[in-house]
Design a protein around this motif. Structure first.
Motif, PDB file in Angstrom:
ATOM      1  N   ARG A 331      48.837  35.589  48.229  1.00  0.00           N
ATOM      2  CA  ARG A 331      49.798  36.260  47.371  1.00  0.00           C
ATOM      3  C   ARG A 331      49.349  36.270  45.910  1.00  0.00           C
ATOM      4  O   ARG A 331      50.024  35.740  45.023  1.00  0.00           O
ATOM      5  N   ALA A 332      48.200  36.896  45.694  1.00  0.00           N
ATOM      6  CA  ALA A 332      47.651  37.049  44.350  1.00  0.00           C
ATOM      7  C   ALA A 332      47.554  38.535  44.016  1.00  0.00           C
ATOM      8  O   ALA A 332      47.398  39.379  44.907  1.00  0.00           O
ATOM      9  N   TYR A 333      47.623  38.840  42.716  1.00  0.00           N
ATOM     10  CA  TYR A 333      47.581  40.223  42.252  1.00  0.00           C
ATOM     11  C   TYR A 333      46.576  40.305  41.111  1.00  0.00           C
ATOM     12  O   TYR A 333      46.771  39.703  40.053  1.00  0.00           O
ATOM     13  N   LEU A 334      45.503  41.059  41.339  1.00  0.00           N
ATOM     14  CA  LEU A 334      44.461  41.261  40.336  1.00  0.00           C
ATOM     15  C   LEU A 334      44.411  42.740  39.997  1.00  0.00           C
ATOM     16  O   LEU A 334      44.354  43.583  40.896  1.00  0.00           O
ATOM     17  N   ARG A 335      44.382  43.066  38.688  1.00  0.00           N
ATOM     18  CA  ARG A 335      44.458  44.475  38.337  1.00  0.00           C
ATOM     19  C   ARG A 335      43.848  44.728  36.962  1.00  0.00           C
ATOM     20  O   ARG A 335      43.485  43.803  36.234  1.00  0.00           O
ATOM     21  N   GLY A 336      43.744  46.016  36.649  1.00  0.00           N
ATOM     22  CA  GLY A 336      43.431  46.439  35.291  1.00  0.00           C
ATOM     23  C   GLY A 336      42.146  45.897  34.720  1.00  0.00           C
ATOM     24  O   GLY A 336      42.118  45.440  33.573  1.00  0.00           O
ATOM     25  N   GLY A 337      41.062  45.933  35.492  1.00  0.00           N
ATOM     26  CA  GLY A 337      39.785  45.496  34.951  1.00  0.00           C
ATOM     27  C   GLY A 337      39.563  43.998  34.969  1.00  0.00           C
ATOM     28  O   GLY A 337      38.670  43.489  34.282  1.00  0.00           O
ATOM     29  N   ALA A 338      40.328  43.256  35.741  1.00  0.00           N
ATOM     30  CA  ALA A 338      40.090  41.815  35.870  1.00  0.00           C
ATOM     31  C   ALA A 338      38.689  41.562  36.421  1.00  0.00           C
ATOM     32  O   ALA A 338      38.194  42.301  37.269  1.00  0.00           O
ATOM     33  N   HIS A 339      38.058  40.495  35.941  1.00  0.00           N
ATOM     34  CA  HIS A 339      36.706  40.139  36.363  1.00  0.00           C
ATOM     35  C   HIS A 339      36.700  38.643  36.656  1.00  0.00           C
ATOM     36  O   HIS A 339      36.865  37.809  35.751  1.00  0.00           O
ATOM     37  N   VAL A 340      36.532  38.306  37.926  1.00  0.00           N
ATOM     38  CA  VAL A 340      36.554  36.908  38.362  1.00  0.00           C
ATOM     39  C   VAL A 340      35.121  36.500  38.660  1.00  0.00           C
ATOM     40  O   VAL A 340      34.483  37.034  39.574  1.00  0.00           O
ATOM     41  N   LEU A 341      34.603  35.539  37.875  1.00  0.00           N
ATOM     42  CA  LEU A 341      33.197  35.171  37.968  1.00  0.00           C
ATOM     43  C   LEU A 341      32.945  34.182  39.103  1.00  0.00           C
ATOM     44  O   LEU A 341      33.876  33.640  39.703  1.00  0.00           O
ATOM     45  N   GLU A 342      31.671  33.938  39.347  1.00  0.00           N
ATOM     46  CA  GLU A 342      31.197  33.176  40.498  1.00  0.00           C
ATOM     47  C   GLU A 342      31.887  31.823  40.630  1.00  0.00           C
ATOM     48  O   GLU A 342      31.998  31.061  39.674  1.00  0.00           O
ATOM     49  N   GLY A 343      32.356  31.549  41.837  1.00  0.00           N
ATOM     50  CA  GLY A 343      32.903  30.237  42.161  1.00  0.00           C
ATOM     51  C   GLY A 343      34.292  29.977  41.637  1.00  0.00           C
ATOM     52  O   GLY A 343      34.816  28.866  41.802  1.00  0.00           O
ATOM     53  N   ALA A 344      34.929  30.956  41.018  1.00  0.00           N
ATOM     54  CA  ALA A 344      36.276  30.749  40.489  1.00  0.00           C
ATOM     55  C   ALA A 344      37.306  30.781  41.610  1.00  0.00           C
ATOM     56  O   ALA A 344      37.030  31.258  42.723  1.00  0.00           O
TER      57      ALA A 344
END
Length: 464
Positions: A331-344
């Motif tokens: 139940r996560a929401y990622l939007r609008g150019g989010a950038h999740v880097l390695e191992g996060a």
């Protein structure tokens, strides 16, 4: 000569029972008309003209995103032949091979269109008709051939005699190729002498034969790709067929699906080997997923880039980039150019917007991170928020490497928290925090012994 495609998309589609034009109803992740423009483009069409009519503004607005497509409006809808003539007159197309396709036929394959255009492109025929023989030809126009196997004419179902309806079995599903020069020279010879009193494009066969020009028939065995959409039940059926076609291709390329019936993937999506797509997963737009990922269940990604070894559970992502070894959800929401880097790690009930989450950083649960640049090794306690909107502008929060933010912390942007800083739980950060500092902002704790029982006794006295 370069190939052109004219796509007929002016009809209302009354059986859809909709305020929207038929060609704007979606099959998987895109309107019907865009499936047809895509097939024409992949078949080699360098110019694509869409004839619009009912709901013209809606169709134009959608197709504005397809830069190689131009629209021509058919203000009076007097049949398919009239629609093509309007397109030719408006665009000046008068040479080269030309495809004419229906905007509600989304499953036709580019290879089939290349086979269809070949007799015209090599100069052997003035036109070519795609044809097949269904078990029940009712409703389709019938092809009549001469002894040499060339098409003599197409007779619409409504104009067939009982003998023709029973004896002619090769059908016309509505996919045509023309030599544009011959079409432009003779399309004015069409008449409305038929049951519908319309200009039938199918009558061009007889017109061209009258000028001693050859019309070829190109046979196909895959009836599914010839199907059109007239109502919502047919739309659902074609959606199922498209789903099966795409999922079978992905599984043949090394993608695992626990239940392919509950996975929906758009035609432009790519998925790497050994990735698992769990039930109720939807991958739309230009999404790419790497190898050895686990996506789902209950996950929807639109225009996302996902690297290898990523796990996304119950996640919605729109226009985001996720690097390798990231875990996200549920139940996560990622939007609008989010950038999740390695191992996060992005955890339960977390929303990320227009932010970078650094390598190995964690936003475990119940937090909103918006307009934030976060360094590596950060831990965000549950219930924390970057307060990025002041009522007029969006402001940024910058969090350095190895920062620890305690639970229930409000970070009021614009604000910067330096490397290695500690922020105590329940703090409201309104000023920059230096590196390696402790920030603690909360009211002094107050304890009043025996207060609860005295309050209860007072309430009882008041009631008496």
């Amino acid at each position: 000569m370069p190939m052109t495609a004219i796509i007929l998309a002016a009809g209302e589609g009354t059986r859809m029972k909709s305020r929207h034009p038929k060609v704007m109803h979606k099959l998987l992740d895109r309107p019907l008309v865009s499936w047809v423009t895509r097939a024409a483009r992949e078949a080699g069409a360098e110019r694509i003209v869409v004839v619009v009519g009912h709901g013209a503004d809606e169709v134009r607005g959608h197709l504005a995103g397809e830069k190689d497509v131009e629209c021509v409006e058919q203000t009076e809808r007097l049949g398919t032949g009239h629609a093509v003539r309007v397109a030719l007159e408006a665009t000046g197309i008068s040479a080269g091979p030309l495809l004419v396709l229906n905007g509600d036929g989304p499953l036709v394959e580019p290879d089939t269109l290349r086979r269809l255009i070949a007799p015209v492109a090599d100069g052997g025929s003035a036109a070519a008709i795609l044809t097949w023989t269904p078990e029940d030809p009712t409703g389709y126009g019938r092809l009549e051939f001469d002894a040499a196997g060339s098409v003599v004419r197409i007779i619409e179902q409504k104009d067939c005699t009982p003998e023709q309806a029973a004896g002619l079995t090769a059908c016309n599903p509505g996919f045509y190729a023309f030599d544009a020069e011959q079409l432009a020279a003779h399309i004015g010879e069409l008449s409305t002498n038929n049951a519908q009193h319309e200009y039938y494009l199918t009558d061009m066969v007889s017109v061209l034969r009258g000028h001693s020009l050859n019309v070829a028939a190109v046979k196909t065995e895959d009836a599914d790709e010839l199907l059109g959409v007239n109502d919502r039940a047919q739309l659902a059926e074609l959606t199922r067929l498209a789903q099966e076609r795409i999922n079978e291709r992905l599984m043949s390329e090394g993608v695992t699906m626990l239940d392919p019936r509950t996975v929906w993937v758009g035609p432009d999506v790519t998925v790497g080997r050994d990735t698992v797509l769990l039930p109720m997963t939807m991958l739309w737009g230009s999404t790419t997923v790497g190898e050895e990922c686990e996506i789902g269940p209950n996950t929807r990604l639109t225009d996302c880039t996902v690297a290898d070894h990523v796990s996304l559970e119950e996640t919605v992502g729109v226009d985001v980039t996720i690097e390798r070894d990231v875990t996200c959800g549920p139940r996560a929401y990622l939007r609008g150019g989010a950038h999740v880097l390695e191992g996060a790690h992005v955890g339960t009930h977390v929303e990320i917007k227009n932010s970078t989450i650094g390598c190995g950083s964690k936003v475990p649960h119940l937090s909103y991170i918006g307009d934030c640049t976060m360094g590596a090794g950060v831990n965000i306690g549950g219930g924390s928020i970057t307060c990025n909107y002041d009522g007029v502008h969006k402001n940024r929060t910058t969090i350095g490497d190895n920062v620890f933010v305690g639970s229930d912390t409000m970070m009021v942007a614009p604000v910067t928290i330096g490397d290695g800083a500690l922020v105590g739980a329940s703090s409201c950060v309104t000023k920059d925090v230096p590196a390696d500092a402790l920030y603690l902002e909360r009211a002094e704790q107050r304890i009043v012994e025996g207060y609860a029982s005295r309050r209860l006794e007072r309430l009882k006295r008041d009631e008496a």
